[in-house]
Write a protein that holds these residues in place. Structure first.
Motif, PDB file in Angstrom:
ATOM      1  N   GLU A 149       0.827  -1.202   0.000  1.00  0.00           N
ATOM      2  CA  GLU A 149       0.000   0.000   0.000  1.00  0.00           C
ATOM      3  C   GLU A 149       0.868   1.262   0.000  1.00  0.00           C
ATOM      4  N   ARG A 150       1.889   1.267   0.840  1.00  0.00           N
ATOM      5  CA  ARG A 150       2.788   2.421   0.890  1.00  0.00           C
ATOM      6  C   ARG A 150       3.566   2.550  -0.413  1.00  0.00           C
ATOM      7  N   ARG A 151       4.017   1.406  -0.937  1.00  0.00           N
ATOM      8  CA  ARG A 151       4.782   1.436  -2.180  1.00  0.00           C
ATOM      9  C   ARG A 151       3.941   1.967  -3.329  1.00  0.00           C
ATOM     10  N   GLN A 152       2.666   1.556  -3.377  1.00  0.00           N
ATOM     11  CA  GLN A 152       1.774   2.011  -4.443  1.00  0.00           C
ATOM     12  C   GLN A 152       1.474   3.499  -4.316  1.00  0.00           C
ATOM     13  N   ARG A 153       1.361   3.984  -3.086  1.00  0.00           N
ATOM     14  CA  ARG A 153       1.088   5.411  -2.871  1.00  0.00           C
ATOM     15  C   ARG A 153       2.248   6.264  -3.387  1.00  0.00           C
ATOM     16  N   VAL A 154       3.479   5.818  -3.132  1.00  0.00           N
ATOM     17  CA  VAL A 154       4.644   6.558  -3.609  1.00  0.00           C
ATOM     18  C   VAL A 154       4.712   6.504  -5.131  1.00  0.00           C
ATOM     19  N   ARG A 155       4.476   5.336  -5.711  1.00  0.00           N
ATOM     20  CA  ARG A 155       4.513   5.200  -7.167  1.00  0.00           C
ATOM     21  C   ARG A 155       3.465   6.091  -7.821  1.00  0.00           C
ATOM     22  N   THR A 156       2.290   6.159  -7.216  1.00  0.00           N
ATOM     23  CA  THR A 156       1.241   7.027  -7.751  1.00  0.00           C
ATOM     24  C   THR A 156       1.680   8.485  -7.714  1.00  0.00           C
ATOM     25  N   GLY A 157       2.315   8.887  -6.609  1.00  0.00           N
ATOM     26  CA  GLY A 157       2.805  10.249  -6.499  1.00  0.00           C
ATOM     27  C   GLY A 157       3.853  10.570  -7.548  1.00  0.00           C
TER      28      GLY A 157
END
Length: 292
Positions: A149-157
């Motif tokens: 979840e954290r990794r996906q949030r950073v990638r989205t950013g």
């Protein structure tokens, strides 16, 4: 770059970071952009009328074409930026957005236009890439491999930051040509392009007018702040472009990343502050090297 132009850019960077923090706290979407544009239309009307009363009627199709293009690109810019802020952290989206524009411009010039890259240019590219790596988590990515979840949030950013950077590069070139070659007033370029933003957004806003009214009650303070100060930051940059090379002004603007990382990270309580501040510094240094 003269001391005056440099001071204008630094002040603009601080103001730019502040209104981006307000936009992040608002958590708005395209309707927030419409509210901001309508407020901007009213707040800055006296100055716009005073400067443009005799000037705008003399514009030809070329002037209107550049002003219209600027308005359309700014709509895309605001919409993409706000979506990135809703889905990720400001301390991820903002530095990537500010740093990716010059990086993309340099890569296109090398790959498609046959331009040669200097040693400082290579260092600049390495600085931007290294800064992005730090903002994305740096060595901590290895420790958070089990946190999808954290990794996906950073990638989205990173994705929305890079897309915003494309918009920044586009409107910088359009508006830079308008003020340096067509000799248009920076204030008029920003104010008149706002009419195009409203024209693009108003049909959708009218269809969702009931939700727009509810949004106004919760977000009008943030919208008013953005409407008042965002034109100031950009007009200061446009005035600096009139007296200094675009290739010097654009990199100097990246000081806003440091303001955003320091102020935004504290006010918004976003994590990983130290690596993101270091990443913003590295991106800023890389962009300055690209400007050289």
């Amino acid at each position: 770059m003269s001391a005056t132009a440099f001071a204008l850019v630094i002040l603009a960077g601080f103001i730019h970071a502040c209104w981006n923090i307000a936009a992040k706290k608002a958590g708005g979407d395209a309707r927030f952009v419409l509210l901001t544009s309508l407020l901007l239309l009213v707040v800055w009307a006296p100055l716009g009328l005073w400067i443009g009363w005799d000037t705008v009627p003399r514009w030809g199709w070329l002037e209107w074409a550049f002003v219209s293009a600027s308005g359309i690109v700014h709509v895309v810019y605001f919409t993409v930026l706000l979506r990135g802020y809703r889905l990720s952290d400001l301390t991820v989206v903002y530095p990537i957005a500010r740093g990716s524009g010059p990086l993309l411009s340099s890569m296109v010039a090398i790959a498609l236009l046959g331009e040669q890259i200097s040693a400082s240019g290579l260092l600049g590219i390495a600085g931007v890439v290294g800064g992005v790596f730090l903002i994305a988590g740096g060595p901590g990515l290895l420790r958070t491999a089990g946190d999808p979840e954290r990794r996906q949030r950073v990638r989205t950013g990173i994705f929305y930051g890079a897309l915003t950077g494309v918009c920044i590069a586009s409107y910088t070139v359009i508006d830079g040509y308008a003020v340096k070659v067509l000799l248009l007033s920076p204030i008029l370029v920003d104010y008149m392009s706002n009419f195009m933003r409203i024209a693009v957004l108003l049909p959708t806003g009218w269809q969702s007018r009931h939700s727009l009214a509810a949004l106004w009650l919760s977000q009008w303070r943030y919208a008013l702040l953005v409407a008042v100060v965002s034109p100031v930051s950009y007009v200061l940059v446009l005035y600096a472009m009139q007296t200094a090379p675009l290739s010097h002004v654009a990199p100097a603007r990246e000081v806003s990343m440091l303001f955003a990382a320091l102020i935004g990270g504290r006010l918004l309580g976003e994590g990983d502050r130290l690596p993101r501040i270091l990443g913003a510094l590295l991106i800023g240094a890389g962009v300055i090297a690209l400007g050289w």
